[in-house]
Design a protein around this motif. Structure first.
Motif, PDB file in Angstrom:
ATOM      1  N   THR A  84      49.246  45.601  34.890  1.00  0.00           N
ATOM      2  CA  THR A  84      49.694  44.672  35.939  1.00  0.00           C
ATOM      3  C   THR A  84      48.749  43.474  36.071  1.00  0.00           C
ATOM      4  OG1 THR A  84      48.586  45.960  37.698  1.00  0.00           O
ATOM      5  CG2 THR A  84      50.908  46.475  37.221  1.00  0.00           C
ATOM      6  N   PRO A  85      48.627  42.647  35.020  1.00  0.00           N
ATOM      7  CA  PRO A  85      47.685  41.524  35.053  1.00  0.00           C
ATOM      8  C   PRO A  85      48.002  40.461  36.098  1.00  0.00           C
ATOM      9  CG  PRO A  85      49.130  41.365  33.145  1.00  0.00           C
ATOM     10  CD  PRO A  85      49.372  42.713  33.745  1.00  0.00           C
ATOM     11  N   HIS A  86      49.223  40.458  36.636  1.00  0.00           N
ATOM     12  CA  HIS A  86      49.598  39.436  37.626  1.00  0.00           C
ATOM     13  C   HIS A  86      49.368  39.893  39.050  1.00  0.00           C
ATOM     14  CE1 HIS A  86      52.548  39.497  34.158  1.00  0.00           C
ATOM     15  NE2 HIS A  86      51.787  38.458  33.900  1.00  0.00           N
ATOM     16  N   ILE A  87      49.233  41.195  39.250  1.00  0.00           N
ATOM     17  CA  ILE A  87      49.089  41.733  40.614  1.00  0.00           C
ATOM     18  C   ILE A  87      47.990  42.794  40.624  1.00  0.00           C
ATOM     19  CG2 ILE A  87      51.378  41.226  41.578  1.00  0.00           C
ATOM     20  CD1 ILE A  87      52.316  43.955  40.576  1.00  0.00           C
ATOM     21  N   GLY A  88      46.758  42.342  40.817  1.00  0.00           N
ATOM     22  CA  GLY A  88      45.648  43.278  40.863  1.00  0.00           C
ATOM     23  C   GLY A  88      45.370  43.903  39.524  1.00  0.00           C
ATOM     24  N   GLY A  89      45.138  43.093  38.497  1.00  0.00           N
ATOM     25  CA  GLY A  89      44.971  43.579  37.138  1.00  0.00           C
ATOM     26  C   GLY A  89      43.852  44.598  36.991  1.00  0.00           C
TER      27      GLY A  89
END
Length: 286
Positions: free
Chosen positions: A173-178
């Protein structure tokens, strides 16, 4: 008495050649059309698999994390003897990726193909394929993230414990809390070893997946993993051992990173998302 076949009329020979050329052209066009648009072919100079690419474009997922809704429904490889093999996913999955990665993870002479595979209901997993029993097969996989429209991006392969087998680094999930995760390959399974929060290696909607690199910033002959922080305005140098992940350096960027375009022993070149390039030297991380 031997029966003789009538000769082929001379006028038919050019027609036969033309027909063969036309069939070959149509076959080549169909093969090209089956490839993933904008996908590239990964190549290897040795090993049992020498090329890999995605095929069977489909819009059955529609997540669009890579800038469009077209993903791949299959994986194709070329083996060292020139044979082309394909593996097709079920209708419940896609390859949410652009180009597969060829690497001999356990250094046994057989190459593995590292891919991003997504479930239509449970999001992405990292899936490793290889040649087994004469066919292209799934070899190992991480669990799916567990929710639709959740993605991950591989960050690199490196041997963190010196055992001769490369671990796989990925950012979930690099876009949301990677979250950076380190996975060991055992030949048949992937085992999670470590994780570290607060990083990213992709901007949503971008087709650039290469936002990471390996660079030895302290001269100990063990490269650090270079990854953007969550806002993607700093590059972090991460020292990874079998027991922990530690930030040992950071370099600020004048703008959000677009992609890493060149890596050498002394520096890396970064293309900024707003335009222009910047060169970061090893000393910039200290």
């Amino acid at each position: 008495m031997k029966r003789l076949q009538p000769p082929v009329p001379r006028l038919l020979l050019p027609m036969a050649v033309a027909l063969a050329i036309a069939v070959a052209a149509v076959t080549g066009a169909m093969a090209q059309a089956e490839r993933l648009p904008d996908g590239d072919t990964a190549r290897a100079g040795s090993g049992d698999i020498v090329a890999a690419w995605y095929v069977a474009p489909t819009n059955r997922y529609g997540h669009g994390v890579l800038g469009d809704s077209i993903e791949a429904g299959g994986l194709a490889v070329e083996t060292a003897d020139g044979t082309t093999l394909r593996l097709m996913l079920p209708q419940t999955q896609v390859f949410e990726d652009i180009t597969p990665r060829i690497v001999d993870l356990d250094r046994d002479g057989r190459n593995e193909i590292v891919t991003i595979r997504a479930s239509l209901t449970d999001g992405a997993a990292l899936a490793v394929y290889g040649m087994r029993d004469g066919g292209l097969s799934l070899v190992a996989e991480t669990p799916e993230i567990g929710q639709r429209n959740r993605w991950l991006n591989p960050a690199g392969v490196l041997d963190v414990d010196g055992d001769g087998v490369d671990e796989i680094a990925l950012v979930k999930t690099p876009h949301i809390g990677g979250i950076l995760e380190i996975w060991s390959f055992t030949g048949e399974t992937l085992v999670k070893r470590l994780d570290h929060a607060g990083v990213s290696n992709h901007a949503i909607g971008s087709r650039a997946l290469n936002l990471s690199a390996l660079l030895d910033i302290d001269g100990d002959a063990r490269p650090e993993l270079i990854l953007p922080d969550q806002p993607r305005t700093r590059l972090l140098a991460l020292d990874i051992t079998p027991w922990r992940v530690r930030v040992v350096g950071a370099a600020a960027l004048p703008d959000e990173i677009g992609e890493i375009v060149e890596v050498s022993a002394s520096h890396l070149d970064v293309r900024l998302r707003g335009g222009g390039n910047v060169r970061l030297r090893v000393a910039d991380f200290r």
